[in-house]
Design a protein around this motif. Structure first.
Motif, mmCIF file in Angstrom:
data_model
loop_
_atom_site.group_PDB
_atom_site.id
_atom_site.type_symbol
_atom_site.label_atom_id
_atom_site.label_comp_id
_atom_site.label_asym_id
_atom_site.label_seq_id
_atom_site.Cartn_x
_atom_site.Cartn_y
_atom_site.Cartn_z
ATOM 1 N N UNK A 174 2.751 4.015 -19.234
ATOM 2 C CA UNK A 174 4.141 3.821 -19.531
ATOM 3 C C UNK A 174 5.106 4.616 -18.418
ATOM 4 N N UNK A 175 4.733 5.719 -17.794
ATOM 5 C CA UNK A 175 5.386 6.538 -16.853
ATOM 6 C C UNK A 175 5.255 5.739 -15.541
ATOM 7 N N UNK A 176 4.306 5.177 -15.311
ATOM 8 C CA UNK A 176 3.924 4.471 -13.992
ATOM 9 C C UNK A 176 4.593 3.320 -14.011
ATOM 10 N N UNK A 177 4.762 2.255 -15.067
ATOM 11 C CA UNK A 177 5.533 1.117 -15.248
ATOM 12 C C UNK A 177 7.070 1.464 -15.033
ATOM 13 N N UNK A 183 9.564 16.699 -3.309
ATOM 14 C CA UNK A 183 8.956 17.388 -2.204
ATOM 15 C C UNK A 183 8.130 16.006 -1.756
ATOM 16 N N UNK A 184 7.120 15.659 -2.506
ATOM 17 C CA UNK A 184 6.310 14.401 -2.229
ATOM 18 C C UNK A 184 7.000 13.338 -2.060
ATOM 19 N N UNK A 243 0.790 8.863 -6.437
ATOM 20 C CA UNK A 243 1.102 10.122 -6.260
ATOM 21 C C UNK A 243 1.994 10.489 -7.597
ATOM 22 N N UNK A 244 3.013 10.021 -7.693
ATOM 23 C CA UNK A 244 4.110 10.624 -8.675
ATOM 24 C C UNK A 244 3.584 10.399 -10.102
ATOM 25 N N UNK A 259 0.718 -1.236 0.019
ATOM 26 C CA UNK A 259 0.096 -0.044 0.077
ATOM 27 C C UNK A 259 0.654 1.141 0.073
ATOM 28 N N UNK A 260 1.930 1.003 0.817
ATOM 29 C CA UNK A 260 3.035 2.632 0.766
ATOM 30 C C UNK A 260 3.606 2.642 -0.551
#
Length: 473
Positions: free
Chosen positions: A53-56, A121-122, A21-22, A13-14
């Motif tokens: 694709x960015x998430x992968x 920052x995130x 978020x990213x 989950x973390x």
């Protein structure tokens, strides 16, 4: 212990929250800024594909560099891995966007650069929040260490550096007897089994398994060999097959092709920097630019390795052959930078092209130092079953001053589990190591090589607040 079964769920989950978020930040920049800049805008599925694709890529690089190992790595290691992963993914993504939009390379960089600022920052906030949640639910384990005749101080110091994860409360010598050891084991949440005969080690391991107590074993060389065996079922008795060949013919051919292509690409990219380094070295003290030295490679063959010179001229005339020390005064100012970033190794591209070395393999030792190591570690020549490498398993997961015995086990693990995919993984991980100072830290001033003398070990690894019991009678 009741929360133990939920640990993987919490980490999942973390990780999911971090990636989500990213990815959301990238989706916002893509949807409201970049998609309008493209001459032929994508349809809905095309937009989803770009964001997916960015998430992968985020997940793959975070997994590779350890950014999702919250709770296992130090918080600063996780933070560094996250930042490095995001930087690499954003570079790849920007190149992709430039190709899609047919832009000039730096013409539309500002939105992505601003997005990256918010991402950093995130990341910092998320990593520290995740760390707090994890360590609130899972405080350090109370650990019992059981050891044989070899002093466990080095291991204790390493585990004490992770006091957020391990709490070694007591150390027992094997000589106190098995009955007392079994009684003590029941009082702890984990047991470290360190360097003892196989018979006693197996008894303790089976007892921990029976009592459902976590056990940490420091493997012997034979264990590393067993770990890579193949399970076969020719009879009604299970058999483990240990193959003695490190690579087959196809793997050797493919590895050589990768070495040639990879080293040529490195030579093209690094040539301007190598010329600059050569000029700086020459201007500093007018001495030679390169340093050559005898090293060992496949089957014990001796070859001349090339490096950029990082020490003063004739640095070993009085001291003889010895490893670099911490804060070694023989290192030049230019050499400090080259050693810290491992860029002094770049001339070894020529060794790879000549076939004396490989991109990935055990780091080559000097014949004189290897002979010293063999006196206490007869198996040290096992490292010579493959070509020496520019980078290697022991360089990624160890340090410059890692003991020869531990380096041997790391290198042997690579040899026994070789694959081209493992080589690619280690090459990508090498990029991370370049920025980690501890991987270039020298040996102590009292050491000629990476072996510590017994008395020095006892004194250096004096452990406070650890109760030890032993009965040698």
């Amino acid at each position: 212990m009741k929360n133990e079964q939920f640990k993987r769920i919490i980490i999942f989950l973390e990780t999911l929250g971090l990636i989500a978020g990213l990815t959301f930040m990238f989706w916002f920049v893509w949807e409201y800024i970049y998609s309008d800049m493209i001459p032929n805008p994508f349809w809905r599925r095309g937009n989803w594909a770009v964001v997916a694709l960015y998430a992968i890529l985020l997940f793959c690089f975070n997994k590779l560099y350890g950014g999702i190992r919250i709770g296992y790595l130090r918080v600063m290691d996780v933070l560094f891995s996250e930042v490095l992963s995001v930087c690499i993914v954003n570079v790849i993504t920007y190149i992709q966007l430039c190709l899609i939009g047919r832009w000039r390379w730096l013409s539309h960089l500002k939105p992505l650069a601003m997005m990256m600022g918010f991402e950093l920052i995130f990341i910092v906030a998320w990593v520290f929040l995740s760390r707090w949640i994890y360590y609130t639910l899972y405080p350090p384990r109370k650990i019992l260490l059981i050891y044989g005749d070899r002093h466990p101080g080095d291991l204790i110091l390493k585990m004490q550096s992770r006091d957020d994860k391990y709490d070694i409360e007591k150390a027992l010598h094997l000589s106190v007897g098995m009955d007392k050891i079994k009684k003590e084991i029941l009082e702890y949440e984990g047991v470290v089994i360190y360097d003892m005969p196989s018979h006693e080690r197996n008894l303790i391991l089976k007892y921990c398994f029976d009592q459902e107590i976590r056990a940490y074993l420091v493997p012997k060389i034979s264990d590393v060999i067993i770990m890579s065996t193949e399970s076969i079922h020719l009879f009604d008795t299970p058999l483990l097959l240990s193959r003695n060949v490190s690579m087959n013919a196809e793997q050797m051919f493919l590895k050589r092709v990768v070495d040639i292509v990879g080293s040529l690409a490195m030579l093209i990219v690094s040539s301007p920097f190598m010329l600059l380094f050569a000029l700086l070295i020459k201007l500093y003290d007018k001495g030679p630019v390169f340093y050559k030295q005898e090293r060992l490679t496949l089957d014990g063959q001796i070859f001349m390795i090339y490096k950029f010179r990082t020490m003063i001229v004739e640095s070993e005339e009085t001291s003889g052959a010895r490893l670099c020390r911490k804060d070694d005064d023989r290192i030049t100012p230019v050499g400090k930078f080259l050693r810290r970033t491992h860029l002094d190794e770049l001339p070894q591209i020529s060794n790879i092209l000549k076939g004396e070395m490989s991109l990935v393999g055990p780091r080559p030792e000097r014949p004189s130092i290897a002979a010293e190591y063999k006196e206490s570690i007869p198996e040290f020549d096992y490292r010579l079953k493959v070509k020496a490498g520019l980078t290697g398993y022991a360089q990624i997961y160890g340090k410059y001053n890692t003991t020869p015995y531990d380096k041997l086990k790391l290198d042997l693990f690579y040899i026994r589990n070789f694959s081209i995919w493992l080589d690619f993984k280690l090459l990508l991980l090498t990029f991370k190591v370049l920025f980690q100072k501890e991987n270039t830290e020298g040996v102590d001033a009292s050491q000629v090589n990476a072996i510590k003398e017994g008395a020095a070990v006892e004194e250096e690894f004096h452990i406070e607040n650890i109760r030890t019991e032993a009965d040698h009678e």
